[in-house]
Motif scaffolding. Structure first.
Motif, PDB file in Angstrom:
ATOM      1  N   MET A  32     -19.834  19.260 -23.155  1.00  0.00           N
ATOM      2  CA  MET A  32     -20.229  19.051 -24.559  1.00  0.00           C
ATOM      3  C   MET A  32     -19.649  18.067 -25.148  1.00  0.00           C
ATOM      4  O   MET A  32     -19.996  17.211 -26.080  1.00  0.00           O
ATOM      5  N   LEU A  33     -17.990  17.890 -24.985  1.00  0.00           N
ATOM      6  CA  LEU A  33     -17.297  16.947 -25.767  1.00  0.00           C
ATOM      7  C   LEU A  33     -17.556  15.719 -25.202  1.00  0.00           C
ATOM      8  O   LEU A  33     -17.687  14.536 -25.842  1.00  0.00           O
ATOM      9  N   SER A  34     -17.894  15.647 -23.854  1.00  0.00           N
ATOM     10  CA  SER A  34     -18.111  14.237 -23.229  1.00  0.00           C
ATOM     11  C   SER A  34     -19.299  13.497 -23.611  1.00  0.00           C
ATOM     12  O   SER A  34     -19.496  12.374 -24.192  1.00  0.00           O
ATOM     13  N   PHE A  35     -20.403  14.449 -23.899  1.00  0.00           N
ATOM     14  CA  PHE A  35     -21.620  14.008 -24.419  1.00  0.00           C
ATOM     15  C   PHE A  35     -21.478  13.542 -25.777  1.00  0.00           C
ATOM     16  O   PHE A  35     -22.330  12.462 -25.994  1.00  0.00           O
ATOM     17  N   ALA A  36     -20.782  14.413 -26.622  1.00  0.00           N
ATOM     18  CA  ALA A  36     -20.856  13.995 -28.100  1.00  0.00           C
ATOM     19  C   ALA A  36     -20.008  12.712 -28.192  1.00  0.00           C
ATOM     20  O   ALA A  36     -20.400  12.027 -29.227  1.00  0.00           O
ATOM     21  N   ASN A  67     -26.938  26.067 -10.871  1.00  0.00           N
ATOM     22  CA  ASN A  67     -26.287  26.333  -9.615  1.00  0.00           C
ATOM     23  C   ASN A  67     -25.009  27.554 -10.055  1.00  0.00           C
ATOM     24  O   ASN A  67     -24.672  28.413  -9.171  1.00  0.00           O
ATOM     25  N   ILE A  68     -24.462  27.386 -11.185  1.00  0.00           N
ATOM     26  CA  ILE A  68     -23.494  28.749 -11.636  1.00  0.00           C
ATOM     27  C   ILE A  68     -24.272  29.880 -11.798  1.00  0.00           C
ATOM     28  O   ILE A  68     -23.894  30.961 -11.544  1.00  0.00           O
ATOM     29  N   LYS A  69     -25.592  30.086 -12.232  1.00  0.00           N
ATOM     30  CA  LYS A  69     -26.412  31.230 -12.386  1.00  0.00           C
ATOM     31  C   LYS A  69     -26.826  31.793 -11.046  1.00  0.00           C
ATOM     32  O   LYS A  69     -26.888  32.999 -10.859  1.00  0.00           O
ATOM     33  N   GLY A  70     -26.962  30.914 -10.078  1.00  0.00           N
ATOM     34  CA  GLY A  70     -27.305  31.225  -8.555  1.00  0.00           C
ATOM     35  C   GLY A  70     -26.133  31.865  -7.956  1.00  0.00           C
ATOM     36  O   GLY A  70     -26.406  32.594  -6.977  1.00  0.00           O
ATOM     37  N   MET A  71     -24.948  31.787  -8.255  1.00  0.00           N
ATOM     38  CA  MET A  71     -23.732  32.350  -7.766  1.00  0.00           C
ATOM     39  C   MET A  71     -23.693  33.993  -8.133  1.00  0.00           C
ATOM     40  O   MET A  71     -24.303  34.395  -9.068  1.00  0.00           O
ATOM     41  N   THR A  72     -23.054  34.639  -7.179  1.00  0.00           N
ATOM     42  CA  THR A  72     -23.037  36.047  -7.215  1.00  0.00           C
ATOM     43  C   THR A  72     -21.706  36.202  -8.419  1.00  0.00           C
ATOM     44  O   THR A  72     -21.123  35.358  -8.504  1.00  0.00           O
ATOM     45  N   TYR A  73     -21.668  37.371  -8.734  1.00  0.00           N
ATOM     46  CA  TYR A  73     -20.597  37.642  -9.733  1.00  0.00           C
ATOM     47  C   TYR A  73     -19.419  37.682  -9.151  1.00  0.00           C
ATOM     48  O   TYR A  73     -18.506  36.756  -9.748  1.00  0.00           O
ATOM     49  N   GLU A  74     -19.156  37.804  -7.789  1.00  0.00           N
ATOM     50  CA  GLU A  74     -17.770  37.709  -7.191  1.00  0.00           C
ATOM     51  C   GLU A  74     -17.519  36.150  -7.064  1.00  0.00           C
ATOM     52  O   GLU A  74     -16.297  35.669  -7.082  1.00  0.00           O
ATOM     53  N   GLN A  75     -18.517  35.329  -6.646  1.00  0.00           N
ATOM     54  CA  GLN A  75     -18.389  34.089  -6.270  1.00  0.00           C
ATOM     55  C   GLN A  75     -18.092  33.324  -8.069  1.00  0.00           C
ATOM     56  O   GLN A  75     -17.284  32.353  -7.874  1.00  0.00           O
ATOM     57  N   ARG A  76     -18.660  33.937  -8.941  1.00  0.00           N
ATOM     58  CA  ARG A  76     -18.461  33.103 -10.302  1.00  0.00           C
ATOM     59  C   ARG A  76     -16.821  33.508 -10.699  1.00  0.00           C
ATOM     60  O   ARG A  76     -16.333  32.774 -11.458  1.00  0.00           O
ATOM     61  N   LEU A  77     -16.410  34.642 -10.173  1.00  0.00           N
ATOM     62  CA  LEU A  77     -15.092  35.173 -10.449  1.00  0.00           C
ATOM     63  C   LEU A  77     -14.110  34.227  -9.823  1.00  0.00           C
ATOM     64  O   LEU A  77     -13.103  33.807 -10.654  1.00  0.00           O
ATOM     65  N   ASN A  78     -14.381  33.951  -8.491  1.00  0.00           N
ATOM     66  CA  ASN A  78     -13.414  32.917  -7.877  1.00  0.00           C
ATOM     67  C   ASN A  78     -13.535  31.606  -8.227  1.00  0.00           C
ATOM     68  O   ASN A  78     -12.487  30.902  -7.831  1.00  0.00           O
ATOM     69  N   TYR A  79     -14.606  31.176  -8.856  1.00  0.00           N
ATOM     70  CA  TYR A  79     -14.971  29.765  -9.292  1.00  0.00           C
ATOM     71  C   TYR A  79     -14.092  29.561 -10.192  1.00  0.00           C
ATOM     72  O   TYR A  79     -13.821  30.053 -11.384  1.00  0.00           O
ATOM     73  N   GLU A  80     -13.183  28.371  -9.948  1.00  0.00           N
ATOM     74  CA  GLU A  80     -11.963  28.009 -10.986  1.00  0.00           C
ATOM     75  C   GLU A  80     -12.814  27.365 -12.212  1.00  0.00           C
ATOM     76  O   GLU A  80     -13.468  26.195 -12.087  1.00  0.00           O
ATOM     77  N   ASP A  81     -12.525  27.789 -13.440  1.00  0.00           N
ATOM     78  CA  ASP A  81     -13.224  27.333 -14.701  1.00  0.00           C
ATOM     79  C   ASP A  81     -12.110  26.513 -15.206  1.00  0.00           C
ATOM     80  O   ASP A  81     -10.954  26.995 -15.601  1.00  0.00           O
ATOM     81  N   LYS A  82     -11.993  25.102 -15.306  1.00  0.00           N
ATOM     82  CA  LYS A  82     -11.017  24.376 -15.436  1.00  0.00           C
ATOM     83  C   LYS A  82     -11.799  22.969 -16.611  1.00  0.00           C
ATOM     84  O   LYS A  82     -13.171  22.939 -16.265  1.00  0.00           O
ATOM     85  N   PHE A  83     -10.867  22.489 -17.189  1.00  0.00           N
ATOM     86  CA  PHE A  83     -11.233  21.351 -17.945  1.00  0.00           C
ATOM     87  C   PHE A  83     -11.735  20.077 -17.052  1.00  0.00           C
ATOM     88  O   PHE A  83     -10.986  20.012 -15.945  1.00  0.00           O
ATOM     89  N   MET A  84     -12.719  19.344 -17.286  1.00  0.00           N
ATOM     90  CA  MET A  84     -13.227  18.341 -16.519  1.00  0.00           C
ATOM     91  C   MET A  84     -12.110  17.067 -16.398  1.00  0.00           C
ATOM     92  O   MET A  84     -12.068  16.364 -15.379  1.00  0.00           O
ATOM     93  N   PHE A  85     -11.472  16.835 -17.628  1.00  0.00           N
ATOM     94  CA  PHE A  85     -10.560  15.835 -17.820  1.00  0.00           C
ATOM     95  C   PHE A  85      -9.317  16.635 -18.159  1.00  0.00           C
ATOM     96  O   PHE A  85      -8.812  16.367 -19.224  1.00  0.00           O
ATOM     97  N   ASP A  86      -8.467  16.650 -17.239  1.00  0.00           N
ATOM     98  CA  ASP A  86      -7.261  17.287 -17.305  1.00  0.00           C
ATOM     99  C   ASP A  86      -6.101  15.954 -17.405  1.00  0.00           C
ATOM    100  O   ASP A  86      -6.090  15.274 -16.576  1.00  0.00           O
ATOM    101  N   LEU A  87      -5.369  15.882 -18.529  1.00  0.00           N
ATOM    102  CA  LEU A  87      -4.699  14.546 -18.636  1.00  0.00           C
ATOM    103  C   LEU A  87      -3.412  14.540 -17.833  1.00  0.00           C
ATOM    104  O   LEU A  87      -3.291  13.435 -17.328  1.00  0.00           O
ATOM    105  N   ASP A  88      -2.890  15.704 -17.498  1.00  0.00           N
ATOM    106  CA  ASP A  88      -1.802  15.659 -16.760  1.00  0.00           C
ATOM    107  C   ASP A  88      -2.057  15.113 -15.387  1.00  0.00           C
ATOM    108  O   ASP A  88      -1.400  14.595 -14.481  1.00  0.00           O
ATOM    109  N   ASP A  89      -3.166  15.714 -14.741  1.00  0.00           N
ATOM    110  CA  ASP A  89      -3.749  15.407 -13.633  1.00  0.00           C
ATOM    111  C   ASP A  89      -4.167  14.156 -13.535  1.00  0.00           C
ATOM    112  O   ASP A  89      -3.981  13.178 -12.372  1.00  0.00           O
TER     113      ASP A  89
END
Length: 186
Positions: A32-36, A67-89
């Motif tokens: 959302m921030l990148s689009f804005a 793609n996220i909607k198609g994941m099972t609940y367990e896959q979604r829990l294991n999927y890492e939710d992170k910022f796309m632009f990590d400044l330190d990285d």
């Protein structure tokens, strides 16, 4: 948690909202921030060519939601939710080192963008007064960016074809170097 397919579809139309609805808050905020930001930069600086990235972000967001909607609940829990632009990285990556070494390239891009912005915002509006007197001038000035890009591409091509090979193809210029002439060579 089961999410509504209808609401997922509706939120998918807003970049980042679909990800946020499905629980991926950091990813959704990043999109959302990148689009804005791209919308703001292209509008505020009067540089509409930045807006060419907006459909790419929108389509990525739309299909990533499903793609996220198609994941099972367990896959979604294991999927890492992170910022796309990590400044330190980003600061640790090699491309930042390349940009530091290529500061003249970055500076040249800044100069070209600055000249374009000055022309677009301060010179171009006054040229409309001249356009009424000389309509051919309007067509000529309108095609200046195309002319500049064309000349740059031709210059790059000439450099790649002729300029870059001279150093690699030339034999070493050493005083002790004698070309081998076969059996009868002295």
């Amino acid at each position: 948690m089961r999410k509504s397919s209808f609401l997922t579809f509706i939120f998918a139309f807003i970049p980042g909202a679909g990800q946020m609805y499905l629980g991926m808050m950091k990813k959704g905020i990043s999109i959302m921030l990148s689009f804005a930001m791209i919308t703001a930069v292209s509008g505020f600086l009067n540089m509409p060519f930045f807006a060419i990235v907006l459909p790419v972000i929108w389509f990525y967001s739309f299909f990533d939601t499903f793609n996220i909607k198609g994941m099972t609940y367990e896959q979604r829990l294991n999927y890492e939710d992170k910022f796309m632009f990590d400044l330190d990285d980003m600061l640790k990556k090699d491309w930042m080192q390349i940009l530091k070494k290529r500061h003249s390239l970055v500076g040249g891009i800044c100069i070209v963008l600055g000249i374009y912005m000055l022309f677009q915002n301060f010179v171009s509006p006054y040229l409309y007064l001249v356009y009424e007197v000389a309509p051919w001038l309007h067509a000529m000035i309108r095609n200046i960016p195309t002319l500049i890009v064309s000349v740059a591409i031709i210059a790059l091509g000439i450099h790649l074809v002729f300029g870059g090979n001279k150093k690699r193809l030339a034999p070493p210029q050493d005083e002790d170097y004698v070309e081998y002439g076969g059996k009868d060579h002295e």
